[in-house]
Design a protein around this motif. Structure first.
Motif, PDB file in Angstrom:
ATOM      1  N   PHE A  58       0.846  -1.149   0.031  1.00  0.00           N
ATOM      2  CA  PHE A  58      -0.049   0.059  -0.189  1.00  0.00           C
ATOM      3  C   PHE A  58       0.766   1.192  -0.054  1.00  0.00           C
ATOM      4  CE2 PHE A  58      -2.823  -3.078   2.197  1.00  0.00           C
ATOM      5  CZ  PHE A  58      -3.793  -3.225   1.307  1.00  0.00           C
ATOM      6  N   GLY A  59       0.164   1.986  -0.704  1.00  0.00           N
ATOM      7  CA  GLY A  59       0.815   3.537  -0.610  1.00  0.00           C
ATOM      8  C   GLY A  59       2.350   3.668  -0.771  1.00  0.00           C
ATOM      9  N   ALA A  60       2.741   4.644  -0.284  1.00  0.00           N
ATOM     10  CA  ALA A  60       4.269   4.770  -0.546  1.00  0.00           C
ATOM     11  C   ALA A  60       5.268   3.702  -0.128  1.00  0.00           C
ATOM     12  CB  ALA A  60       4.825   5.896   0.033  1.00  0.00           C
ATOM     13  N   GLY A  61       4.653   2.838   0.725  1.00  0.00           N
ATOM     14  CA  GLY A  61       5.432   1.406   1.038  1.00  0.00           C
ATOM     15  C   GLY A  61       5.622   0.629  -0.281  1.00  0.00           C
ATOM     16  N   HIS A  62       4.594   0.677  -1.113  1.00  0.00           N
ATOM     17  CA  HIS A  62       4.800  -0.032  -2.288  1.00  0.00           C
ATOM     18  C   HIS A  62       6.099   0.572  -3.101  1.00  0.00           C
ATOM     19  CE1 HIS A  62       3.495  -1.936  -6.064  1.00  0.00           C
ATOM     20  NE2 HIS A  62       3.683  -0.872  -6.598  1.00  0.00           N
ATOM     21  N   TYR A  63       5.847   1.856  -3.153  1.00  0.00           N
ATOM     22  CA  TYR A  63       7.029   2.279  -4.078  1.00  0.00           C
ATOM     23  C   TYR A  63       8.831   1.933  -3.347  1.00  0.00           C
ATOM     24  CZ  TYR A  63       3.249   5.409  -5.888  1.00  0.00           C
ATOM     25  OH  TYR A  63       2.178   5.751  -6.449  1.00  0.00           O
ATOM     26  N   ALA A  64       8.486   2.403  -2.053  1.00  0.00           N
ATOM     27  CA  ALA A  64       9.934   1.995  -1.428  1.00  0.00           C
ATOM     28  C   ALA A  64      10.407   0.505  -1.637  1.00  0.00           C
ATOM     29  CB  ALA A  64       9.881   2.368   0.042  1.00  0.00           C
ATOM     30  N   MET A  65       9.389  -0.322  -1.577  1.00  0.00           N
ATOM     31  CA  MET A  65       9.722  -1.805  -1.821  1.00  0.00           C
ATOM     32  C   MET A  65       9.782  -2.260  -3.329  1.00  0.00           C
ATOM     33  SD  MET A  65      10.127  -3.055   1.255  1.00  0.00           S
ATOM     34  CE  MET A  65       9.919  -4.782   0.942  1.00  0.00           C
ATOM     35  N   CYS A  66      10.140  -1.278  -4.059  1.00  0.00           N
ATOM     36  CA  CYS A  66      10.342  -1.801  -5.538  1.00  0.00           C
ATOM     37  C   CYS A  66       9.168  -2.093  -6.159  1.00  0.00           C
ATOM     38  CB  CYS A  66      11.357  -2.614  -5.766  1.00  0.00           C
ATOM     39  SG  CYS A  66      12.065  -2.535  -7.503  1.00  0.00           S
ATOM     40  N   GLY A  67       7.980  -1.288  -6.034  1.00  0.00           N
ATOM     41  CA  GLY A  67       6.706  -1.416  -6.732  1.00  0.00           C
ATOM     42  C   GLY A  67       7.040  -1.248  -8.440  1.00  0.00           C
ATOM     43  N   LYS A  68       6.031  -1.551  -9.060  1.00  0.00           N
ATOM     44  CA  LYS A  68       6.254  -1.640 -10.779  1.00  0.00           C
ATOM     45  C   LYS A  68       6.805  -0.397 -11.282  1.00  0.00           C
ATOM     46  CE  LYS A  68       5.498  -3.586 -14.551  1.00  0.00           C
ATOM     47  NZ  LYS A  68       4.068  -3.595 -15.225  1.00  0.00           N
ATOM     48  N   ALA A  69       6.692   0.644 -10.772  1.00  0.00           N
ATOM     49  CA  ALA A  69       7.303   1.920 -11.087  1.00  0.00           C
ATOM     50  C   ALA A  69       8.832   2.196 -11.004  1.00  0.00           C
ATOM     51  CB  ALA A  69       6.681   2.978 -10.582  1.00  0.00           C
ATOM     52  N   TYR A  70       9.405   1.162 -10.175  1.00  0.00           N
ATOM     53  CA  TYR A  70      10.914   1.138  -9.849  1.00  0.00           C
ATOM     54  C   TYR A  70      11.751   0.021 -10.533  1.00  0.00           C
ATOM     55  CZ  TYR A  70       9.440   4.707  -6.974  1.00  0.00           C
ATOM     56  OH  TYR A  70       8.770   6.167  -6.473  1.00  0.00           O
ATOM     57  N   ASP A  71      10.979  -0.411 -11.522  1.00  0.00           N
ATOM     58  CA  ASP A  71      11.757  -1.289 -12.826  1.00  0.00           C
ATOM     59  C   ASP A  71      12.221  -2.488 -12.234  1.00  0.00           C
ATOM     60  OD1 ASP A  71      11.513   0.558 -14.644  1.00  0.00           O
ATOM     61  OD2 ASP A  71      13.434   1.659 -14.043  1.00  0.00           O
ATOM     62  N   PRO A  72      11.574  -3.255 -11.282  1.00  0.00           N
ATOM     63  CA  PRO A  72      11.831  -4.838 -11.235  1.00  0.00           C
ATOM     64  C   PRO A  72      11.722  -5.476 -12.358  1.00  0.00           C
ATOM     65  CG  PRO A  72       9.334  -4.301 -10.784  1.00  0.00           C
ATOM     66  CD  PRO A  72      10.160  -3.031 -10.909  1.00  0.00           C
ATOM     67  N   ARG A  73      12.794  -6.419 -12.576  1.00  0.00           N
ATOM     68  CA  ARG A  73      13.130  -7.115 -13.594  1.00  0.00           C
ATOM     69  C   ARG A  73      11.899  -8.229 -13.871  1.00  0.00           C
ATOM     70  NH1 ARG A  73      18.693  -8.378 -15.252  1.00  0.00           N
ATOM     71  NH2 ARG A  73      19.582  -6.361 -14.656  1.00  0.00           N
ATOM     72  N   PHE A  74      11.159  -8.589 -12.482  1.00  0.00           N
ATOM     73  CA  PHE A  74       9.974  -9.341 -12.208  1.00  0.00           C
ATOM     74  C   PHE A  74       9.114  -8.752 -11.177  1.00  0.00           C
ATOM     75  CE2 PHE A  74      12.837 -12.319 -14.648  1.00  0.00           C
ATOM     76  CZ  PHE A  74      12.001 -12.609 -15.727  1.00  0.00           C
ATOM     77  N   ILE A  75       8.070  -8.817 -11.363  1.00  0.00           N
ATOM     78  CA  ILE A  75       7.103  -8.493 -10.101  1.00  0.00           C
ATOM     79  C   ILE A  75       5.803  -9.552 -10.070  1.00  0.00           C
ATOM     80  CG2 ILE A  75       5.705  -6.824 -11.311  1.00  0.00           C
ATOM     81  CD1 ILE A  75       5.281  -5.322  -8.726  1.00  0.00           C
ATOM     82  N   LEU A  76       6.047 -10.371  -9.099  1.00  0.00           N
ATOM     83  CA  LEU A  76       5.235 -11.446  -8.954  1.00  0.00           C
ATOM     84  C   LEU A  76       4.200 -11.140  -7.537  1.00  0.00           C
ATOM     85  CD1 LEU A  76       8.069 -14.056  -9.118  1.00  0.00           C
ATOM     86  CD2 LEU A  76       6.778 -13.260 -10.903  1.00  0.00           C
ATOM     87  N   ALA A  77       2.975 -11.978  -7.610  1.00  0.00           N
ATOM     88  CA  ALA A  77       2.068 -11.740  -6.445  1.00  0.00           C
ATOM     89  C   ALA A  77       1.430 -13.056  -5.928  1.00  0.00           C
ATOM     90  CB  ALA A  77       1.010 -10.825  -7.062  1.00  0.00           C
ATOM     91  N   TRP A  78       1.529 -13.098  -4.608  1.00  0.00           N
ATOM     92  CA  TRP A  78       0.673 -14.345  -4.269  1.00  0.00           C
ATOM     93  C   TRP A  78      -0.811 -14.046  -4.256  1.00  0.00           C
ATOM     94  CZ3 TRP A  78       3.079 -15.503   1.165  1.00  0.00           C
ATOM     95  CH2 TRP A  78       4.476 -16.048   1.006  1.00  0.00           C
ATOM     96  N   PRO A  79      -1.784 -15.203  -4.239  1.00  0.00           N
ATOM     97  CA  PRO A  79      -3.170 -15.016  -4.353  1.00  0.00           C
ATOM     98  C   PRO A  79      -3.723 -13.955  -3.165  1.00  0.00           C
ATOM     99  CG  PRO A  79      -2.498 -16.997  -4.708  1.00  0.00           C
ATOM    100  CD  PRO A  79      -1.303 -16.472  -4.189  1.00  0.00           C
ATOM    101  N   THR A  80      -2.968 -13.717  -2.192  1.00  0.00           N
ATOM    102  CA  THR A  80      -3.207 -12.887  -1.052  1.00  0.00           C
ATOM    103  C   THR A  80      -2.931 -11.472  -1.160  1.00  0.00           C
ATOM    104  OG1 THR A  80      -1.227 -13.900  -0.121  1.00  0.00           O
ATOM    105  CG2 THR A  80      -3.426 -15.017   0.694  1.00  0.00           C
ATOM    106  N   ALA A  81      -2.413 -11.275  -2.154  1.00  0.00           N
ATOM    107  CA  ALA A  81      -1.689  -9.705  -2.522  1.00  0.00           C
ATOM    108  C   ALA A  81      -2.993  -8.799  -2.554  1.00  0.00           C
ATOM    109  CB  ALA A  81      -0.973  -9.812  -3.672  1.00  0.00           C
ATOM    110  N   ARG A  82      -2.760  -7.555  -1.866  1.00  0.00           N
ATOM    111  CA  ARG A  82      -3.343  -6.479  -2.146  1.00  0.00           C
ATOM    112  C   ARG A  82      -2.441  -5.177  -2.453  1.00  0.00           C
ATOM    113  NH1 ARG A  82      -6.636  -9.508  -2.597  1.00  0.00           N
ATOM    114  NH2 ARG A  82      -8.536 -10.302  -1.498  1.00  0.00           N
ATOM    115  N   TYR A  83      -3.132  -4.498  -3.601  1.00  0.00           N
ATOM    116  CA  TYR A  83      -2.249  -3.846  -4.341  1.00  0.00           C
ATOM    117  C   TYR A  83      -3.031  -2.223  -4.384  1.00  0.00           C
ATOM    118  CZ  TYR A  83       1.044  -3.104  -8.127  1.00  0.00           C
ATOM    119  OH  TYR A  83       2.288  -2.696  -8.873  1.00  0.00           O
TER     120      TYR A  83
END
Length: 566
Positions: free
Chosen positions: A447-472
């Protein structure tokens, strides 16, 4: 609740999460199993493409479906790591939908070589490009570019889906970017093979011709304009075969390198070409013989809890992902709501940045007073620690893995006085400028800026994966519903309207339901905000695949951060 104590790799005694006999463990297990069963059923439906009749029609033409072609192309007894299966999920329903956005993308072994595969699914609107189709192909190409993955295109497409052409044609992440990427990949020395195994018309005709090798099967067509459009434009009558058939392009235009009689022969030829490719330079990242995890990955189902009110120890998740469960925890007693440390996954050295979901008791800086820090929240000390750790990983050429379960940064007077914005900016700077491969896994909330700091999609992860329990989302469903309903109530009051308690509850429930739907990982995956929704017990395998891909690109630019807030 039964529990047990053990010592982690840094020598700290930790209490494990609920063991399999506890009610909490069993409740978590049941919830995760139900979610996985639901997703498996949906994915099976998506993989049917346009359905049984469309598949039968494809077979009557003597052609295979995209998934059938991929199954014959890849090495026997190996898996296809599919990306974007949920692309366009619940979208374009007014046009009958576009399962998997009408194209199949993913990574597989072909003749022992790791390859990106991009295949049009002709059973879905004749393989036409919807807006999300173009974005999905571009995402696959970008992954190939970042990781230097050789790429195979299995082309069977009627071109742009004309009713939505304005959203497919002009922008930087639309159809034309595909061909631009073809040219850039070729210039970078990333091998590309294109096989025309059906129709390839209009602007789409540029894709195969901009690749290194072009194959074409009998009965396929390659032309900028089909017979009907040619007659309409210039009055010339011609057959599809004469205009742009495999024989013409093989014998007259010279566009095609290999003419093949059918799909099977074409796929065999592709394998023969891949088998002769040279090898990529050796990776610069540390690697040694892998060791299995210390504990069964299936235990993740019972340990992890997606309930905001429940705590779990993220170290226990890490122990079921890393080699031998080892985790050299960095600054273990400082900034404890973010875990940082070194480990190996599949033999590859990694730095792990993970949100700790257990509340911790610590001393407040300056006063020494005891305080509780809430799990899943990034405090000033945790952000400082994570930023320094990310810098260290870049210094030592160690890929980064981010495990998300974050509510955001701490708020309030004490947090602001401690410099939370400054510390958060430092962490975001380090993530933004990091040059080592970054891989993100969204386990719970992000959630929020925590998503950014943890290398969210806008921060160019080579891969971004999610569990079925993810909330975004910007914030949790409950927080958002409370905020949005309060705004709505005040707006109505200004208009002289007063809601009853029952009406307020109905409004709250309606807003929350809409918001919760938008935070579902399938909503994110439909828009390619995540590359794949994975089984938590297969997290290790998915990370190994991502790390193996990242290792194909040994080039790392110089690491610079610019001005850091200190």
């Amino acid at each position: 609740m039964k529990s047990e104590q053990r010592v982690n790799a840094s020598g700290t005694a930790i209490e494990t999460a609920a063991v399999p006999t506890s009610p909490a463990y069993q409740a978590n297990l049941r919830k995760m199993s139900a979610l996985l069963a639901e997703l498996q059923k949906e994915e099976e439906q998506i993989r049917q493409g346009g359905g049984a009749k469309a598949i039968e029609a494809q077979h009557k033409k003597g052609r295979l479906t995209a998934r059938e072609r991929i199954a014959k192309l890849i090495d026997p007894h190996t898996e296809f790591f599919e990306l974007g299966v949920y692309a366009a999920y619940e979208m374009y329903e007014e046009w009958g939908g576009a399962p998997a956005a009408g194209t199949v993308t993913g990574i597989a072994h072909v003749c022992g070589r790791r390859m990106m595969i991009i295949a049009n699914e002709a059973t879905v609107k004749a393989g036409a490009f919807f807006p999300m189709t173009a974005k999905k192909v571009i995402r696959a190409q970008n992954i190939a570019i970042e990781n230097r993955i050789p790429t195979i295109y299995l082309v069977d497409s009627s071109g742009i889906f004309l009713p939505l052409q304005e959203d497919v044609f002009p922008d930087t992440d639309d159809f034309g970017r595909v061909f631009r990427n073809n040219a850039v990949m070729s210039a970078m020395g990333i091998p590309q093979i294109a096989a025309i195994m059906g129709m390839c018309v209009a602007g789409g005709a540029y894709l195969p011709v901009m690749c290194d090798h072009i194959l074409m099967t009998e009965g396929s067509g390659l032309f900028l304009a089909g017979p009907a459009l040619v007659q309409s434009a210039i009055g010339q009558k011609t057959s599809a075969e004469e205009l742009g058939g495999a024989q013409m392009h093989s014998q007259i235009s010279g566009t095609v390198d290999f003419r093949e009689p059918d799909d099977d022969a074409c796929l065999r030829r592709i394998r023969s070409l891949v088998e002769k490719m040279g090898r990529a330079p050796e990776a610069v990242f540390s690697h040694k013989k892998p060791e299995p995890p210390a504990h069964s990955a299936d235990e993740i189902y019972g340990i992890f809890s997606a309930e905001p009110s429940r705590q779990y120890d993220m170290r226990e998740i890490i122990a079921r992902i890393t080699d031998a469960g080892n985790f050299d925890e960095y600054k273990a007693e400082y900034g404890q709501t973010v875990l940082c440390g070194y480990a190996r996954i599949g033999g590859w050295a990694v730095g792990i940045v993970a949100n700790q979901k257990r509340n911790v008791t610590t001393s407040a800086p300056g006063t020494g007073e005891k305080r509780i820090e809430f799990g899943g929240v990034i405090y000033t000390e945790a952000a400082d620690k994570a930023a320094r750790f990310i810098l260290d990983c870049n210094q030592n050429r160690i890929p980064l893995v981010f495990l998300h379960d974050v509510n955001g940064f701490m708020v309030g007077k004490e947090a602001e006085w401690s410099g939370i914005i400054r510390a958060g900016a430092k962490m975001v700077n380090a993530v933004s400028n990091s040059v080592v491969p970054k891989i993100a896994v969204i386990c719970g909330g992000s959630f929020g800026a925590g998503h950014y700091a943890m290398c969210g999609k806008a921060y160019d992860p080579r891969f971004i994966l999610a569990w079925p329990t993810a909330r975004y989302a910007v914030m949790s469903g409950e927080s958002a519903a409370g905020t949005l309903v309060e705004i709505k109530i005040k707006q109505l009051e200004r208009e002289g309207k007063k809601l009853s308690d029952a009406e307020k509850k109905e409004l709250h429930d309606s807003v929350r339901a809409t918001y919760e739907h938008q935070t579902d990982p399938r909503y994110a995956a439909a828009r390619l905000w995540v590359d794949a929704i994975i089984d938590p017990a297969r997290t290790r395998e998915a990370l190994i695949e991502a790390l193996e891909c990242a290792a194909l690109n040994p080039a790392l630019p110089a690491f610079k951060t610019g001005v850091l807030q200190t």
